[in-house]
Scaffold this motif. Structure first.
Motif, PDB file in Angstrom:
ATOM      1  N   ILE A  51      -6.358 -32.074  18.698  1.00  0.00           N
ATOM      2  CA  ILE A  51      -5.018 -32.392  18.187  1.00  0.00           C
ATOM      3  C   ILE A  51      -4.130 -32.779  19.369  1.00  0.00           C
ATOM      4  CG2 ILE A  51      -2.991 -31.456  16.993  1.00  0.00           C
ATOM      5  CD1 ILE A  51      -4.870 -29.738  15.341  1.00  0.00           C
ATOM      6  N   PRO A  52      -3.373 -33.872  19.258  1.00  0.00           N
ATOM      7  CA  PRO A  52      -2.624 -34.423  20.411  1.00  0.00           C
ATOM      8  C   PRO A  52      -1.685 -33.443  21.092  1.00  0.00           C
ATOM      9  CG  PRO A  52      -2.631 -35.985  18.590  1.00  0.00           C
ATOM     10  CD  PRO A  52      -3.232 -34.726  18.064  1.00  0.00           C
ATOM     11  N   SER A  53      -0.974 -32.592  20.344  1.00  0.00           N
ATOM     12  CA  SER A  53       0.028 -31.719  20.986  1.00  0.00           C
ATOM     13  C   SER A  53      -0.088 -30.293  20.464  1.00  0.00           C
ATOM     14  CB  SER A  53       1.442 -32.240  20.724  1.00  0.00           C
ATOM     15  OG  SER A  53       1.811 -32.048  19.374  1.00  0.00           O
ATOM     16  N   ALA A  54       0.386 -29.382  21.311  1.00  0.00           N
ATOM     17  CA  ALA A  54       0.369 -27.966  20.922  1.00  0.00           C
ATOM     18  C   ALA A  54       1.265 -27.723  19.717  1.00  0.00           C
ATOM     19  CB  ALA A  54       0.817 -27.094  22.100  1.00  0.00           C
ATOM     20  N   PHE A  55       2.387 -28.426  19.677  1.00  0.00           N
ATOM     21  CA  PHE A  55       3.312 -28.253  18.549  1.00  0.00           C
ATOM     22  C   PHE A  55       2.635 -28.613  17.231  1.00  0.00           C
ATOM     23  CE2 PHE A  55       6.375 -30.073  15.569  1.00  0.00           C
ATOM     24  CZ  PHE A  55       7.244 -28.997  15.410  1.00  0.00           C
ATOM     25  N   GLN A  56       1.925 -29.737  17.220  1.00  0.00           N
ATOM     26  CA  GLN A  56       1.227 -30.137  16.001  1.00  0.00           C
ATOM     27  C   GLN A  56       0.158 -29.120  15.617  1.00  0.00           C
ATOM     28  OE1 GLN A  56      -0.238 -34.087  16.821  1.00  0.00           O
ATOM     29  NE2 GLN A  56       1.597 -35.084  16.003  1.00  0.00           N
ATOM     30  N   PHE A  57      -0.561 -28.632  16.611  1.00  0.00           N
ATOM     31  CA  PHE A  57      -1.591 -27.634  16.338  1.00  0.00           C
ATOM     32  C   PHE A  57      -0.987 -26.396  15.676  1.00  0.00           C
ATOM     33  CE2 PHE A  57      -3.473 -23.648  17.847  1.00  0.00           C
ATOM     34  CZ  PHE A  57      -4.701 -23.710  17.193  1.00  0.00           C
ATOM     35  N   VAL A  58       0.097 -25.885  16.272  1.00  0.00           N
ATOM     36  CA  VAL A  58       0.743 -24.684  15.728  1.00  0.00           C
ATOM     37  C   VAL A  58       1.260 -24.943  14.311  1.00  0.00           C
ATOM     38  CG1 VAL A  58       2.713 -23.124  15.988  1.00  0.00           C
ATOM     39  CG2 VAL A  58       1.318 -23.741  17.997  1.00  0.00           C
ATOM     40  N   ALA A  59       1.842 -26.121  14.100  1.00  0.00           N
ATOM     41  CA  ALA A  59       2.383 -26.448  12.775  1.00  0.00           C
ATOM     42  C   ALA A  59       1.274 -26.477  11.727  1.00  0.00           C
ATOM     43  CB  ALA A  59       3.112 -27.790  12.824  1.00  0.00           C
ATOM     44  N   TYR A  60       0.165 -27.105  12.034  1.00  0.00           N
ATOM     45  CA  TYR A  60      -0.948 -27.173  11.082  1.00  0.00           C
ATOM     46  C   TYR A  60      -1.579 -25.790  10.873  1.00  0.00           C
ATOM     47  CZ  TYR A  60      -0.906 -32.287  11.016  1.00  0.00           C
ATOM     48  OH  TYR A  60      -0.557 -33.600  10.829  1.00  0.00           O
ATOM     49  N   TRP A  61      -1.692 -25.035  11.941  1.00  0.00           N
ATOM     50  CA  TRP A  61      -2.290 -23.696  11.867  1.00  0.00           C
ATOM     51  C   TRP A  61      -1.480 -22.806  10.919  1.00  0.00           C
ATOM     52  CZ3 TRP A  61      -1.872 -18.468  12.884  1.00  0.00           C
ATOM     53  CH2 TRP A  61      -3.055 -17.781  13.170  1.00  0.00           C
ATOM     54  N   TRP A  62      -0.136 -22.838  11.074  1.00  0.00           N
ATOM     55  CA  TRP A  62       0.711 -22.018  10.206  1.00  0.00           C
ATOM     56  C   TRP A  62       0.809 -22.607   8.796  1.00  0.00           C
ATOM     57  CZ3 TRP A  62       1.708 -17.196  10.829  1.00  0.00           C
ATOM     58  CH2 TRP A  62       1.728 -16.658  12.120  1.00  0.00           C
ATOM     59  N   THR A  63       0.549 -23.898   8.667  1.00  0.00           N
ATOM     60  CA  THR A  63       0.438 -24.473   7.327  1.00  0.00           C
ATOM     61  C   THR A  63      -0.743 -23.848   6.588  1.00  0.00           C
ATOM     62  OG1 THR A  63       1.424 -26.584   7.997  1.00  0.00           O
ATOM     63  CG2 THR A  63       0.039 -26.598   6.023  1.00  0.00           C
ATOM     64  N   GLY A  64      -1.835 -23.661   7.311  1.00  0.00           N
ATOM     65  CA  GLY A  64      -2.997 -22.994   6.725  1.00  0.00           C
ATOM     66  C   GLY A  64      -2.682 -21.571   6.312  1.00  0.00           C
ATOM     67  N   PHE A  65      -1.913 -20.887   7.140  1.00  0.00           N
ATOM     68  CA  PHE A  65      -1.489 -19.524   6.806  1.00  0.00           C
ATOM     69  C   PHE A  65      -0.703 -19.526   5.501  1.00  0.00           C
ATOM     70  CE2 PHE A  65       1.089 -15.752   6.916  1.00  0.00           C
ATOM     71  CZ  PHE A  65       0.321 -14.795   7.552  1.00  0.00           C
ATOM     72  N   GLY A  66       0.202 -20.487   5.350  1.00  0.00           N
ATOM     73  CA  GLY A  66       0.985 -20.586   4.125  1.00  0.00           C
ATOM     74  C   GLY A  66       0.139 -20.953   2.923  1.00  0.00           C
ATOM     75  N   LEU A  67      -0.815 -21.878   3.135  1.00  0.00           N
ATOM     76  CA  LEU A  67      -1.700 -22.258   2.040  1.00  0.00           C
ATOM     77  C   LEU A  67      -2.523 -21.069   1.557  1.00  0.00           C
ATOM     78  CD1 LEU A  67      -3.087 -25.786   3.021  1.00  0.00           C
ATOM     79  CD2 LEU A  67      -1.675 -25.199   1.040  1.00  0.00           C
ATOM     80  N   TRP A  68      -2.986 -20.249   2.509  1.00  0.00           N
ATOM     81  CA  TRP A  68      -3.745 -19.067   2.108  1.00  0.00           C
ATOM     82  C   TRP A  68      -2.887 -18.141   1.241  1.00  0.00           C
ATOM     83  CZ3 TRP A  68      -7.847 -16.624   0.837  1.00  0.00           C
ATOM     84  CH2 TRP A  68      -7.791 -15.241   0.648  1.00  0.00           C
ATOM     85  N   SER A  69      -1.624 -17.995   1.602  1.00  0.00           N
ATOM     86  CA  SER A  69      -0.735 -17.140   0.812  1.00  0.00           C
ATOM     87  C   SER A  69      -0.661 -17.634  -0.625  1.00  0.00           C
ATOM     88  CB  SER A  69       0.666 -17.108   1.433  1.00  0.00           C
ATOM     89  OG  SER A  69       0.621 -16.614   2.762  1.00  0.00           O
ATOM     90  N   LEU A  70      -0.579 -18.943  -0.801  1.00  0.00           N
ATOM     91  CA  LEU A  70      -0.544 -19.508  -2.156  1.00  0.00           C
ATOM     92  C   LEU A  70      -1.882 -19.308  -2.866  1.00  0.00           C
ATOM     93  CD1 LEU A  70       1.341 -22.871  -1.479  1.00  0.00           C
ATOM     94  CD2 LEU A  70       2.274 -20.781  -2.498  1.00  0.00           C
ATOM     95  N   VAL A  71      -2.973 -19.515  -2.138  1.00  0.00           N
ATOM     96  CA  VAL A  71      -4.293 -19.322  -2.736  1.00  0.00           C
ATOM     97  C   VAL A  71      -4.498 -17.867  -3.137  1.00  0.00           C
ATOM     98  CG1 VAL A  71      -6.784 -19.344  -2.246  1.00  0.00           C
ATOM     99  CG2 VAL A  71      -5.344 -21.277  -1.554  1.00  0.00           C
ATOM    100  N   GLU A  72      -4.100 -16.949  -2.261  1.00  0.00           N
ATOM    101  CA  GLU A  72      -4.239 -15.520  -2.559  1.00  0.00           C
ATOM    102  C   GLU A  72      -3.436 -15.147  -3.796  1.00  0.00           C
ATOM    103  OE1 GLU A  72      -4.790 -11.557  -2.808  1.00  0.00           O
ATOM    104  OE2 GLU A  72      -5.972 -13.015  -1.685  1.00  0.00           O
ATOM    105  N   TYR A  73      -2.217 -15.625  -3.889  1.00  0.00           N
ATOM    106  CA  TYR A  73      -1.396 -15.342  -5.065  1.00  0.00           C
ATOM    107  C   TYR A  73      -2.054 -15.934  -6.316  1.00  0.00           C
ATOM    108  CZ  TYR A  73       2.563 -15.254  -8.272  1.00  0.00           C
ATOM    109  OH  TYR A  73       3.364 -15.033  -9.363  1.00  0.00           O
ATOM    110  N   GLY A  74      -2.565 -17.154  -6.181  1.00  0.00           N
ATOM    111  CA  GLY A  74      -3.215 -17.785  -7.328  1.00  0.00           C
ATOM    112  C   GLY A  74      -4.456 -17.030  -7.767  1.00  0.00           C
ATOM    113  N   LEU A  75      -5.250 -16.526  -6.800  1.00  0.00           N
ATOM    114  CA  LEU A  75      -6.441 -15.757  -7.142  1.00  0.00           C
ATOM    115  C   LEU A  75      -6.073 -14.487  -7.896  1.00  0.00           C
ATOM    116  CD1 LEU A  75      -8.590 -16.081  -3.887  1.00  0.00           C
ATOM    117  CD2 LEU A  75      -9.133 -17.016  -6.138  1.00  0.00           C
ATOM    118  N   HIS A  76      -5.031 -13.812  -7.417  1.00  0.00           N
ATOM    119  CA  HIS A  76      -4.637 -12.570  -8.070  1.00  0.00           C
ATOM    120  C   HIS A  76      -4.086 -12.814  -9.472  1.00  0.00           C
ATOM    121  CE1 HIS A  76      -5.200  -9.872  -4.640  1.00  0.00           C
ATOM    122  NE2 HIS A  76      -4.966  -8.892  -5.493  1.00  0.00           N
TER     123      HIS A  76
END
Length: 391
Positions: free
Chosen positions: A230-255
């Motif tokens: 990934i070109p920049s650290a900022f982009q990496f962190v942004a995408y990484w925390w996007t995954g964290f947020g997506l998991w939260s939605l998936v976890e809520y949906g599973l429950h």
């Protein structure tokens, strides 16, 4: 009369059992030894210790704190060790023409009637009522929980036999299954009740520390790979925390959409067994510390679709999708560990106790709460009791 062989204790004897080594509580005249239940209590053992040697009848029905369900009283009944003759009971016995009808407790029908006539409005069970509990003698109280008793009462599952095949072969209707699986049980025959009863059994039990031990190295490795593409650290962190947020939605949906799909659960053995295996067992045995986190073998099955989801949504860049996936897996690790610690770690129960103390203060807006109720949450205030309560 074997039902009257259970021991009777003095009030001071009961009051002395208020430590983690020996904790007794009472409801009316019944005395319960809850020492082994301290670590399994969903609210934490500290809350029970605050009432060690005391009556818990009122607090268990307190609407602001928490109204305990029927299952809590069933667990107490499993730990009944005897009776305590409170002052009103003793006074009635002293004034009675037939004190032998009242003492030793439990009273017979005549003694119970006399207690009612003297307005002793306590939980004083009759001799006949004790017989219905199948506890016929003092020796019965010191055996391990009769796991067959729950089965005979509810005709659901025998806790000492593999649970999964019982669910599969039980022929339960959906309504009956949902009613019973949400009635918590406490298994006292070992660490965990058997689920498979064969070589698969170890795969169904997971200590909390296994989750970060297994998954964090993979998260770190995947994050390192993704960061390199990934070109920049900022982009990496942004995408990484996007995954964290997506998991939260998936976890809520599973429950909401899978684990708690009670209304739409198929009324057949496949749907019921799948529900029990995925989540129902946690509701059935909520104090089982080895089934509070998802076994890695099962999470691999759920992680594969999440990998596919990340690489479908972020199809244009493999490194971006991997960063998203790693952030999501980290979110899962945080969720599972939090779930475990909310159930079992004492530092959480101290916060719970503080919250309960604040609620107690709210019940008495114009005066100081009763000393016993305050000290149950804040024992350190004992040194100031004369200044606060005048006695």
């Amino acid at each position: 009369m074997p039902s009257r062989t259970l021991p009777n204790f003095l009030t001071r004897e009961v009051a002395a059992h208020n430590t983690s080594e020996s904790c007794w509580v009472t409801i009316g005249s019944k005395v319960y030894d809850v020492t082994e239940f301290l670590d399994a209590h969903p609210g934490g053992g500290d809350l029970i210790l605050g009432y060690g040697g005391k009556d818990v009848g009122a607090i268990m029905q307190d609407e602001i704190s928490h109204v305990h369900p029927e299952s809590a009283y069933e667990i107490l009944d499993e730990n009944l060790i005897g009776f305590v003759a409170t002052d009103p009971v003793l006074k009635t016995a002293v004034d009675s023409d037939r004190p032998q009808d009242i003492l030793p407790l439990p009273p017979n029908e005549a003694g119970a009637q006399e207690l009612r006539m003297n307005v002793v409005a306590e939980h004083v069970p009759t001799e006949k009522a004790i017989e219905t509990t199948s506890m016929a003698s003092e020796e019965d109280l010191y055996r391990e929980t009769d796991v067959a008793d729950d089965y005979h009462k509810h005709k659901f599952l025998k806790l000492d036999e593999p649970l999964l095949m019982q669910v599969w072969n039980g022929g339960f209707s959906k309504d009956f299954y949902l009613k019973e699986v949400h009635r918590p049980r406490q298994y006292k025959g070992g660490d965990s009740a058997p689920l498979f009863g064969n070589f698969l059994e170890p795969l169904s039990k997971t200590a909390w520390w296994v989750i970060p031990l297994v998954w964090l190295p993979w998260v770190s490795y995947g994050s390192w790979l993704a960061y390199g593409g990934i070109p920049s650290a900022f982009q990496f962190v942004a995408y990484w925390w996007t995954g964290f947020g997506l998991w939260s939605l998936v976890e809520y949906g599973l429950h909401r959409g899978l684990f708690h799909i009670d209304k739409y659960l198929p009324d057949n053995r496949v749907g019921i067994t799948a529900h029990f295996l995925l989540h129902g067992i946690h509701h059935f045995l909520p104090m089982d510390r080895y089934r509070l986190v998802m076994p890695p073998t099962l999470f691999v099955v759920l992680a594969a679709p999440f990998w596919k989801l990340a690489h479908t949504v972020f199809y244009w860049d493999w490194y971006v999708a991997t960063a998203v996936f790693c952030g999501g897996i980290f979110g899962y690790v945080c969720y599972d560990c939090t779930h475990y610690f909310l159930h079992h770690k004492k530092y959480v129960t101290k916060r719970t106790r503080l919250f309960s103390f604040v609620l107690t203060l709210a019940k008495y807006p114009n005066s100081l709460p009763p000393r016993a109720e305050v000290l149950s949450y804040c024992p350190s205030l004992e040194r100031y009791r004369e200044r606060l309560w005048g006695h």
